[in-house]
Design a protein around this motif. Structure first.
Motif, PDB file in Angstrom:
ATOM      1  N   VAL A  19       0.868  -1.178   0.000  1.00  0.00           N
ATOM      2  CA  VAL A  19       0.000   0.000   0.000  1.00  0.00           C
ATOM      3  C   VAL A  19       0.902   1.224   0.000  1.00  0.00           C
ATOM      4  N   VAL A  20       0.698   2.112  -0.952  1.00  0.00           N
ATOM      5  CA  VAL A  20       1.495   3.346  -1.001  1.00  0.00           C
ATOM      6  C   VAL A  20       0.656   4.484  -0.431  1.00  0.00           C
ATOM      7  N   GLY A  21       1.212   5.164   0.579  1.00  0.00           N
ATOM      8  CA  GLY A  21       0.497   6.252   1.264  1.00  0.00           C
ATOM      9  C   GLY A  21      -0.085   5.742   2.560  1.00  0.00           C
ATOM     10  N   GLY A  23      -1.924   7.691   4.767  1.00  0.00           N
ATOM     11  CA  GLY A  23      -3.009   8.494   5.322  1.00  0.00           C
ATOM     12  C   GLY A  23      -4.046   7.520   5.878  1.00  0.00           C
ATOM     13  N   LEU A  24      -5.149   8.033   6.371  1.00  0.00           N
ATOM     14  CA  LEU A  24      -6.178   7.138   6.903  1.00  0.00           C
ATOM     15  C   LEU A  24      -6.626   6.140   5.830  1.00  0.00           C
ATOM     16  N   ASN A  25      -6.719   6.637   4.619  1.00  0.00           N
ATOM     17  CA  ASN A  25      -7.179   5.794   3.516  1.00  0.00           C
ATOM     18  C   ASN A  25      -6.245   4.595   3.318  1.00  0.00           C
ATOM     19  N   CYS A  48       2.966   8.601   9.780  1.00  0.00           N
ATOM     20  CA  CYS A  48       1.689   8.245   9.136  1.00  0.00           C
ATOM     21  C   CYS A  48       0.642   9.323   9.422  1.00  0.00           C
ATOM     22  N   GLY A  49      -0.466   9.230   8.721  1.00  0.00           N
ATOM     23  CA  GLY A  49      -1.607  10.090   9.050  1.00  0.00           C
ATOM     24  C   GLY A  49      -2.063  10.967   7.909  1.00  0.00           C
ATOM     25  N   GLY A  50      -1.114  11.451   7.090  1.00  0.00           N
ATOM     26  CA  GLY A  50      -1.509  12.354   6.010  1.00  0.00           C
ATOM     27  C   GLY A  50      -2.307  13.525   6.559  1.00  0.00           C
ATOM     28  N   LEU A  51      -3.342  13.896   5.842  1.00  0.00           N
ATOM     29  CA  LEU A  51      -4.136  15.060   6.242  1.00  0.00           C
ATOM     30  C   LEU A  51      -5.040  14.783   7.447  1.00  0.00           C
ATOM     31  N   THR A  67     -10.189  21.877   9.358  1.00  0.00           N
ATOM     32  CA  THR A  67     -11.399  21.199   9.844  1.00  0.00           C
ATOM     33  C   THR A  67     -11.463  19.785   9.281  1.00  0.00           C
ATOM     34  N   HIS A  68     -11.190  18.816  10.100  1.00  0.00           N
ATOM     35  CA  HIS A  68     -11.376  17.421   9.703  1.00  0.00           C
ATOM     36  C   HIS A  68     -12.181  16.727  10.788  1.00  0.00           C
ATOM     37  N   ILE A  69     -13.462  16.587  10.537  1.00  0.00           N
ATOM     38  CA  ILE A  69     -14.398  15.943  11.464  1.00  0.00           C
ATOM     39  C   ILE A  69     -14.985  14.758  10.699  1.00  0.00           C
ATOM     40  N   TRP A 290      -2.263   2.109  -4.676  1.00  0.00           N
ATOM     41  CA  TRP A 290      -1.645   3.441  -4.642  1.00  0.00           C
ATOM     42  C   TRP A 290      -2.697   4.433  -4.125  1.00  0.00           C
ATOM     43  N   THR A 291      -2.559   4.845  -2.850  1.00  0.00           N
ATOM     44  CA  THR A 291      -3.570   5.751  -2.279  1.00  0.00           C
ATOM     45  C   THR A 291      -3.111   7.205  -2.304  1.00  0.00           C
ATOM     46  N   ALA A 292      -1.863   7.465  -2.670  1.00  0.00           N
ATOM     47  CA  ALA A 292      -1.407   8.855  -2.834  1.00  0.00           C
ATOM     48  C   ALA A 292      -1.896   9.369  -4.180  1.00  0.00           C
ATOM     49  N   THR A 315      -0.960  27.282  -2.272  1.00  0.00           N
ATOM     50  CA  THR A 315      -0.234  26.928  -1.057  1.00  0.00           C
ATOM     51  C   THR A 315      -1.219  26.962   0.116  1.00  0.00           C
ATOM     52  N   ALA A 316      -1.295  25.845   0.822  1.00  0.00           N
ATOM     53  CA  ALA A 316      -2.210  25.766   1.977  1.00  0.00           C
ATOM     54  C   ALA A 316      -1.386  25.920   3.251  1.00  0.00           C
ATOM     55  N   VAL A 317      -1.791  26.865   4.087  1.00  0.00           N
ATOM     56  CA  VAL A 317      -1.037  27.189   5.300  1.00  0.00           C
ATOM     57  C   VAL A 317      -1.952  26.995   6.506  1.00  0.00           C
ATOM     58  N   VAL A 366      -6.356  28.475  11.753  1.00  0.00           N
ATOM     59  CA  VAL A 366      -6.724  29.338  10.624  1.00  0.00           C
ATOM     60  C   VAL A 366      -6.065  28.747   9.390  1.00  0.00           C
ATOM     61  N   GLU A 367      -6.867  28.435   8.360  1.00  0.00           N
ATOM     62  CA  GLU A 367      -6.306  27.952   7.090  1.00  0.00           C
ATOM     63  C   GLU A 367      -6.238  29.118   6.112  1.00  0.00           C
ATOM     64  N   LEU A 368      -5.055  29.305   5.546  1.00  0.00           N
ATOM     65  CA  LEU A 368      -4.882  30.320   4.506  1.00  0.00           C
ATOM     66  C   LEU A 368      -4.629  29.604   3.182  1.00  0.00           C
ATOM     67  N   GLY A 441      -8.254   6.813  -3.852  1.00  0.00           N
ATOM     68  CA  GLY A 441      -8.026   8.085  -3.167  1.00  0.00           C
ATOM     69  C   GLY A 441      -8.190   9.286  -4.066  1.00  0.00           C
ATOM     70  N   ILE A 442      -7.793  10.460  -3.531  1.00  0.00           N
ATOM     71  CA  ILE A 442      -7.960  11.729  -4.261  1.00  0.00           C
ATOM     72  C   ILE A 442      -7.256  11.616  -5.610  1.00  0.00           C
ATOM     73  N   GLY A 443      -7.964  11.998  -6.656  1.00  0.00           N
ATOM     74  CA  GLY A 443      -7.362  11.988  -7.992  1.00  0.00           C
ATOM     75  C   GLY A 443      -7.532  10.664  -8.713  1.00  0.00           C
TER      76      GLY A 443
HETATM   77  C1  LIG Z   1      -6.127  21.832   2.693  1.00  0.00           C
HETATM   78  C2  LIG Z   1      -7.133  20.703   2.621  1.00  0.00           C
HETATM   79  C3  LIG Z   1      -8.335  20.811   3.321  1.00  0.00           C
HETATM   80  C4  LIG Z   1      -9.264  19.762   3.269  1.00  0.00           C
HETATM   81  N1  LIG Z   1     -10.453  19.908   3.929  1.00  0.00           N
HETATM   82  C5  LIG Z   1     -11.371  18.909   3.868  1.00  0.00           C
HETATM   83  C6  LIG Z   1     -12.631  19.024   4.531  1.00  0.00           C
HETATM   84  O1  LIG Z   1     -12.943  20.041   5.132  1.00  0.00           O
HETATM   85  N2  LIG Z   1     -13.498  17.984   4.471  1.00  0.00           N
HETATM   86  C7  LIG Z   1     -13.185  16.844   3.786  1.00  0.00           C
HETATM   87  O2  LIG Z   1     -14.001  15.924   3.764  1.00  0.00           O
HETATM   88  N3  LIG Z   1     -12.028  16.713   3.128  1.00  0.00           N
HETATM   89  C8  LIG Z   1     -11.113  17.720   3.158  1.00  0.00           C
HETATM   90  N4  LIG Z   1      -9.940  17.577   2.485  1.00  0.00           N
HETATM   91  C9  LIG Z   1      -9.694  16.320   1.783  1.00  0.00           C
HETATM   92  C10 LIG Z   1      -9.263  15.238   2.801  1.00  0.00           C
HETATM   93  O3  LIG Z   1      -8.153  15.718   3.521  1.00  0.00           O
HETATM   94  C11 LIG Z   1      -8.935  13.950   2.060  1.00  0.00           C
HETATM   95  O4  LIG Z   1     -10.112  13.430   1.484  1.00  0.00           O
HETATM   96  C12 LIG Z   1      -8.371  12.859   2.962  1.00  0.00           C
HETATM   97  O5  LIG Z   1      -7.277  13.323   3.700  1.00  0.00           O
HETATM   98  C13 LIG Z   1      -7.939  11.687   2.091  1.00  0.00           C
HETATM   99  O6  LIG Z   1      -7.198  10.768   2.862  1.00  0.00           O
HETATM  100  P1  LIG Z   1      -6.009   9.979   2.183  1.00  0.00           P
HETATM  101  O7  LIG Z   1      -5.459   9.082   3.183  1.00  0.00           O
HETATM  102  O8  LIG Z   1      -6.495   9.426   0.896  1.00  0.00           O
HETATM  103  O9  LIG Z   1      -4.986  11.135   1.732  1.00  0.00           O
HETATM  104  P2  LIG Z   1      -3.898  11.906   2.573  1.00  0.00           P
HETATM  105  O10 LIG Z   1      -4.397  12.223   3.921  1.00  0.00           O
HETATM  106  O11 LIG Z   1      -3.482  13.030   1.679  1.00  0.00           O
HETATM  107  O12 LIG Z   1      -2.715  10.866   2.705  1.00  0.00           O
HETATM  108  C14 LIG Z   1      -1.903  10.518   1.601  1.00  0.00           C
HETATM  109  C15 LIG Z   1      -0.581  10.026   2.150  1.00  0.00           C
HETATM  110  O13 LIG Z   1       0.233   9.619   1.062  1.00  0.00           O
HETATM  111  C16 LIG Z   1       1.549  10.093   1.271  1.00  0.00           C
HETATM  112  N5  LIG Z   1       2.214  10.168  -0.029  1.00  0.00           N
HETATM  113  C17 LIG Z   1       2.076  11.103  -0.997  1.00  0.00           C
HETATM  114  N6  LIG Z   1       2.839  10.793  -2.060  1.00  0.00           N
HETATM  115  C18 LIG Z   1       3.466   9.630  -1.765  1.00  0.00           C
HETATM  116  C19 LIG Z   1       4.365   8.784  -2.459  1.00  0.00           C
HETATM  117  N7  LIG Z   1       4.769   9.076  -3.696  1.00  0.00           N
HETATM  118  N8  LIG Z   1       4.832   7.686  -1.835  1.00  0.00           N
HETATM  119  C20 LIG Z   1       4.433   7.355  -0.583  1.00  0.00           C
HETATM  120  N9  LIG Z   1       3.562   8.117   0.127  1.00  0.00           N
HETATM  121  C21 LIG Z   1       3.075   9.229  -0.467  1.00  0.00           C
HETATM  122  C22 LIG Z   1       1.363  11.434   1.953  1.00  0.00           C
HETATM  123  O14 LIG Z   1       2.519  11.824   2.667  1.00  0.00           O
HETATM  124  C23 LIG Z   1       0.189  11.115   2.881  1.00  0.00           C
HETATM  125  O15 LIG Z   1       0.609  10.624   4.127  1.00  0.00           O
HETATM  126  C24 LIG Z   1      -8.995  18.620   2.515  1.00  0.00           C
HETATM  127  C25 LIG Z   1      -7.790  18.506   1.805  1.00  0.00           C
HETATM  128  C26 LIG Z   1      -6.882  19.554   1.834  1.00  0.00           C
HETATM  129  C27 LIG Z   1      -5.612  19.423   1.028  1.00  0.00           C
END
Ligand SMILES: Cc1cc2nc3c(=O)[nH]c(=O)nc-3n(C[C@H](O)[C@H](O)[C@H](O)COP(=O)(O)OP(=O)(O)OC[C@H]3O[C@@H](n4cnc5c(N)ncnc54)[C@H](O)[C@@H]3O)c2cc1C
Length: 472
Positions: A19-21, A23-25, A48-51, A67-69, A290-292, A315-317, A366-368, A441-443
């Motif tokens: 599994v690549v990535g 995050g929770l996914n 671990c953890g991603g977003l 905000t992640h609820i 591939w979850t990234a 850029t997300a801050v 605060v998210e910018l 995952g995303i994308g």
């Molecule tokens: C700024 C922002 C705000 C958001 N706000 C919301 C919200 O309000 N509500 C909502 O529902 N969703 C929101 N999202 C979307 C939400 O965060 C995602 O749907 C969720 O985090 C997806 O989980 P994930 O595990 O798939 O991805 P992620 O949490 O992004 O985890 C992906 C993981 O893969 C890793 N990774 C990346 N590339 C590679 C690689 N090449 N090799 C190995 N590991 C890699 C990363 O480091 C990360 O740990 C927001 C997203 C962003 C960017």
């Protein structure tokens, strides 16, 4: 030194799944795969953890990536799985009108009553013009090819021009005609507060209006209109606790989690896939999940990406603050900012949904969203100055603690150019890696961005179609 000798022949039955990535996914996928044999998780970051991970600032507590609820998906097995990550007493359940309880900065007003633009705050002439232009029926917004047409079909040209377009263009920094309709879910503009309270009640009986209309005061949302689904969040601050618990479960079960890795090559083979790491380690896998973001697979899989055809992410801050006094966020869980002159995208008001969040002071994030990363001190200054300009503090707030994080991957801009480019890369990846890699995952699909959608799509996949192939 990279290993150059060919890999010995492998038996796909005994090879791990990778599994690549993490995050929770990715961790959730690994948790489901581990019952079928060995699993290796590869994570680029050093944890671990991603977003869904949290930042732990010791005595100042944990802060999230904005905000992640968690929200229930309606898929009972997934909802039970997510709630099972922590003991039940460690969750706060948010139900009824408090399920998604949020506000908006719109037209110079801080709306605590609804997350959707409240058109009744517009000048009388403009408000009347908006209502006069509102089509009786939605004219097919669901099939609109871009955000401009979505807004025009759903609300008419006056609302599109004077309300919707400035919001989406301010957010995504691109013309509305060049944006995917997805942007209207991020802002959000899938509904509008069109009428005052009594008129809203009258219009409830009109399905054509009510599916485009937001309740002007979320506190008065009738029970009949409330979702049966709940939201949930850890009782003590930090959604990352759920991910950490899952990571521990995987470690205890013998899953091999490797952080800080960089995948240099991904090669389909007779037995599955061979992955070469930056340090030369070669891993053989029966299958890769591939979850990234799929764009990050392009390099390792030898697929060219024409970045000149894409719009750069914003850029997300994250500015994490502990303030002396509560800012004017009221009791909403988060306050989004629609007015285009601000870089602030959202305030997370932890105290409103997490009762045991801290010991002293008031924690907020605060998210910018900005064009360039810039200096953290200057970014913090922007966050504090805008709080006063928006009117949620009286001058610069007294700050007990602050920390600034610039997110490594930014906020993907929902432009049509980006959607087309990612779709092209997905197809090229499918040709390059065949059925040896599954993208999740995303994308991985155009409609996946929100946490609930991402987790649901992956959960359905791993529970029902574990042998499915890379989607086009
Ligand atoms: C700024 C922002 C705000 C958001 N706000 C919301 C919200 O309000 N509500 C909502 O529902 N969703 C929101 N999202 C979307 C939400 O965060 C995602 O749907 C969720 O985090 C997806 O989980 P994930 O595990 O798939 O991805 P992620 O949490 O992004 O985890 C992906 C993981 O893969 C890793 N990774 C990346 N590339 C590679 C690689 N090449 N090799 C190995 N590991 C890699 C990363 O480091 C990360 O740990 C927001 C997203 C962003 C960017």
């Amino acid at each position: 030194m990279p290993m150059t000798s060919p890999m010995p022949a492998h038996n796909p039955q005994t090879l791990p799944q990778i599994v690549v990535g993490a995050g929770l996914n990715g961790l959730m996928v690994a948790d489901h795969l581990r019952t079928n044999g060995p699993v290796i998780v590869l994570e680029a970051a050093d944890r671990c953890g991603g977003l869904l991970g949290s930042f732990d600032f010791g005595t100042h507590g944990r802060f999230d990536h904005g905000t992640h609820i968690f929200a229930e998906t309606g898929e009972a097995a997934l909802d039970a799985y997510l709630q099972g990550l922590l003991p039940s007493e460690q969750w706060v359940q948010l139900r009824g009108h408090r399920r998604n309880f949020a506000g908006l900065v719109f037209n110079g007003h801080v709306q605590h009553h609804t997350l959707y633009p409240d058109l009744t705050s517009l000048p009388t002439d403009q408000y009347q013009a908006c209502l006069d232009g509102l089509p009786v029926n939605d004219l097919g917004s669901e099939s609109a090819p871009n955000a401009l047409e979505y807004l025009e079909r759903r609300y008419g040209s006056e609302i599109a021009k004077s309300v919707g377009v400035p919001i989406v263009e301010g957010f995504a920094k691109a013309p509305a005609a060049d944006l995917s309709p997805l942007v209207t879910r991020l802002c959000p503009l899938d509904r509008l507060a069109l009428f005052d309270g009594p008129t809203t009640m009258q219009k409830l009986g009109d399905p054509e209006i009510s599916r485009r209309m937001a309740f002007v005061d979320q506190r008065e949302l009738p029970e009949s209109e409330q979702s049966p689904l709940a939201s949930f969040y850890p009782r003590t601050r930090g959604i990352g606790q759920a991910v950490e618990a899952l990571e521990q479960r995987l470690v205890d079960a013998g899953v091999d989690i490797r952080t800080g890795v960089r995948i240099e090559n991904l090669d389909p083979t007779d037995f599955g896939v061979e992955l070469t790491m930056q340090d030369g380690t070669v891993l053989a896998a029966a299958h890769v999940y591939w979850t990234a973001n799929p764009l990050t697979m392009a390099g390792p899989a030898g697929v060219a990406v024409d970045y000149s055809m894409m719009d750069r992410p914003l850029t997300a801050v994250l500015c994490h603050l502990v303030l002396d006094e509560a800012p004017g966020l009221g009791d909403v869980h988060y306050l989004q900012v629609a007015d285009a002159e601000y870089s602030t995208y959202r305030y997370t008001n932890y105290d409103a949904f997490c009762p045991e969040g801290h010991q002293t002071g008031v924690p907020i994030t605060v998210e910018l969203l900005v064009d360039e990363p810039g200096d953290p001190t200057a970014l913090l200054e922007v966050a504090l100055t805008e709080m006063a300009a928006i009117g949620i503090t009286d001058g610069a707030p007294a700050v007990q603690f602050s920390a600034v994080n610039v997110l490594p991957y930014g906020f993907p801009r929902p432009t049509l150019a980006n959607m087309a480019a990612i779709s092209k890369v997905r197809n090229a990846l499918a040709d390059a890696v065949g059925d040896t890699v599954t993208m999740l995952g995303i994308g991985s699909r155009d409609d996946l961005f929100f946490m609930t959608d991402v987790l649901l799509a992956s959960f359905v996949h791993v529970t029902q179609h574990q042998s499915a192939t890379v989607g086009r």
